[in-house]
Design an enzyme around this catalytic site. Sequence first.
Site, PDB file in Angstrom:
ATOM      1  N   ARG A  83     -11.998   7.168   5.572  1.00  0.00           N
ATOM      2  CA  ARG A  83     -11.696   5.875   4.917  1.00  0.00           C
ATOM      3  C   ARG A  83     -11.898   5.957   3.408  1.00  0.00           C
ATOM      4  O   ARG A  83     -11.141   5.365   2.636  1.00  0.00           O
ATOM      5  CB  ARG A  83     -12.553   4.764   5.534  1.00  0.00           C
ATOM      6  N   ARG A 136     -19.970  -0.613  14.588  1.00  0.00           N
ATOM      7  CA  ARG A 136     -18.512  -0.575  14.476  1.00  0.00           C
ATOM      8  C   ARG A 136     -18.006   0.823  14.797  1.00  0.00           C
ATOM      9  O   ARG A 136     -18.550   1.811  14.308  1.00  0.00           O
ATOM     10  CB  ARG A 136     -18.110  -0.966  13.053  1.00  0.00           C
ATOM     11  N   ARG A 149      -3.786  -2.575   0.681  1.00  0.00           N
ATOM     12  CA  ARG A 149      -4.495  -1.295   0.713  1.00  0.00           C
ATOM     13  C   ARG A 149      -3.626  -0.142   0.228  1.00  0.00           C
ATOM     14  O   ARG A 149      -4.098   0.985   0.169  1.00  0.00           O
ATOM     15  CB  ARG A 149      -4.924  -1.017   2.145  1.00  0.00           C
ATOM     16  N   ARG A 184     -25.005  -0.284   8.026  1.00  0.00           N
ATOM     17  CA  ARG A 184     -24.190  -1.217   8.795  1.00  0.00           C
ATOM     18  C   ARG A 184     -23.887  -0.650  10.187  1.00  0.00           C
ATOM     19  O   ARG A 184     -23.856  -1.380  11.168  1.00  0.00           O
ATOM     20  CB  ARG A 184     -22.879  -1.472   8.041  1.00  0.00           C
ATOM     21  N   LYS A 197     -17.066  -6.240   0.123  1.00  0.00           N
ATOM     22  CA  LYS A 197     -15.967  -7.219   0.081  1.00  0.00           C
ATOM     23  C   LYS A 197     -16.156  -8.320   1.112  1.00  0.00           C
ATOM     24  O   LYS A 197     -16.037  -9.498   0.806  1.00  0.00           O
ATOM     25  CB  LYS A 197     -14.607  -6.556   0.389  1.00  0.00           C
TER      26      LYS A 197
HETATM   27  P1  ADP Z   1     -13.612  -1.217   5.460  1.00  0.00           P
HETATM   28  O1  ADP Z   1     -13.254  -1.853   4.154  1.00  0.00           O
HETATM   29  O2  ADP Z   1     -15.095  -1.032   5.647  1.00  0.00           O
HETATM   30  O3  ADP Z   1     -12.862   0.060   5.731  1.00  0.00           O
HETATM   31  P2  ADP Z   1     -12.009  -3.182   6.990  1.00  0.00           P
HETATM   32  O4  ADP Z   1     -12.565  -4.107   7.997  1.00  0.00           O
HETATM   33  O5  ADP Z   1     -11.417  -3.754   5.760  1.00  0.00           O
HETATM   34  O6  ADP Z   1     -13.227  -2.200   6.642  1.00  0.00           O
HETATM   35  O7  ADP Z   1     -10.892  -2.242   7.667  1.00  0.00           O
HETATM   36  C1  ADP Z   1     -11.143  -1.526   8.852  1.00  0.00           C
HETATM   37  C2  ADP Z   1      -9.885  -0.757   9.271  1.00  0.00           C
HETATM   38  O8  ADP Z   1      -8.835  -1.678   9.577  1.00  0.00           O
HETATM   39  C3  ADP Z   1      -9.285   0.174   8.216  1.00  0.00           C
HETATM   40  O9  ADP Z   1      -9.904   1.449   8.163  1.00  0.00           O
HETATM   41  C4  ADP Z   1      -7.819   0.251   8.687  1.00  0.00           C
HETATM   42  O10 ADP Z   1      -7.694   1.132   9.782  1.00  0.00           O
HETATM   43  C5  ADP Z   1      -7.566  -1.152   9.192  1.00  0.00           C
HETATM   44  N1  ADP Z   1      -7.000  -2.023   8.128  1.00  0.00           N
HETATM   45  C6  ADP Z   1      -7.575  -3.108   7.560  1.00  0.00           C
HETATM   46  N2  ADP Z   1      -6.802  -3.645   6.610  1.00  0.00           N
HETATM   47  C7  ADP Z   1      -5.695  -2.863   6.554  1.00  0.00           C
HETATM   48  C8  ADP Z   1      -4.529  -2.854   5.750  1.00  0.00           C
HETATM   49  N3  ADP Z   1      -4.325  -3.771   4.780  1.00  0.00           N
HETATM   50  N4  ADP Z   1      -3.599  -1.895   5.986  1.00  0.00           N
HETATM   51  C9  ADP Z   1      -3.763  -0.973   6.922  1.00  0.00           C
HETATM   52  N5  ADP Z   1      -4.843  -0.899   7.712  1.00  0.00           N
HETATM   53  C10 ADP Z   1      -5.819  -1.828   7.526  1.00  0.00           C
END
Ligand code: ADP
Length: 187
Positions: free
Chosen positions: A144, A133, A88, A127, A13
């Site tokens: 996740r 990260r 999400r 990654r 994404k």
């Molecule tokens: P990935 O898609 O690889 O999990 P992201 O950068 O999108 O990585 O998200 C990393 C973390 O940030 C998530 O595991 C969550 O803890 C938090 N996060 C991101 N977006 C949201 C959201 N819309 N609602 C709740 N937590 C979020």
Amino acid sequence: MRLVLLGPPGSGKGTQATRLKEHLNIAHISTGDLLRAEVAAGTELGKQAKAVMDAGNLVSDDILLGMLESRLGQADVANGFILDGYPRNVAQANALDAVLAKIGQPLDAVVQLDVPSELLVERIAGRAQEQGRADDNPESVRKRLQVYTDQTAPVVDFYAGRGTLARVDGVGELADVEARIQAALKR
Ligand code: ADP
């Protein structure tokens, strides 16, 4: 163009949103990046979010909605946006509807990136080595992916039920995946 990009962790994404931002000249709103910026800046919000993120859980809907609303108020969003990492869960999808209705900017498209789960684990492992990260450790990755299945997959159904969802194969060269997304947006 106002677009939501859905897909599990590791589906690409962020990578595709970065490309689309360039080519469509719209804002890239990554809620993960917004949260990581708060953590890096050591804000109160960042302190609250860090442990939750590192464990692979979702940060509270209230925090996300506040962050999103303030980001949507910034000038660069006027030409459109790609949302990456939001919504999400179904509550966030409903909140997004309400916020966008309020500002008179409904979504044009929702694209779901399909990638088989074996490949997700492989990509995230790659990654983890490159970026280090904190949430790319095996335990958090497992969590996740589970959170995605339990809470985010219903969001896919939410948009599919409305007929606004396009599914795109997320496997292959970056440029090819992007071309598939662009083609889906023209439909
Ligand atoms: P990935 O898609 O690889 O999990 P992201 O950068 O999108 O990585 O998200 C990393 C973390 O940030 C998530 O595991 C969550 O803890 C938090 N996060 C991101 N977006 C949201 C959201 N819309 N609602 C709740 N937590 C979020």
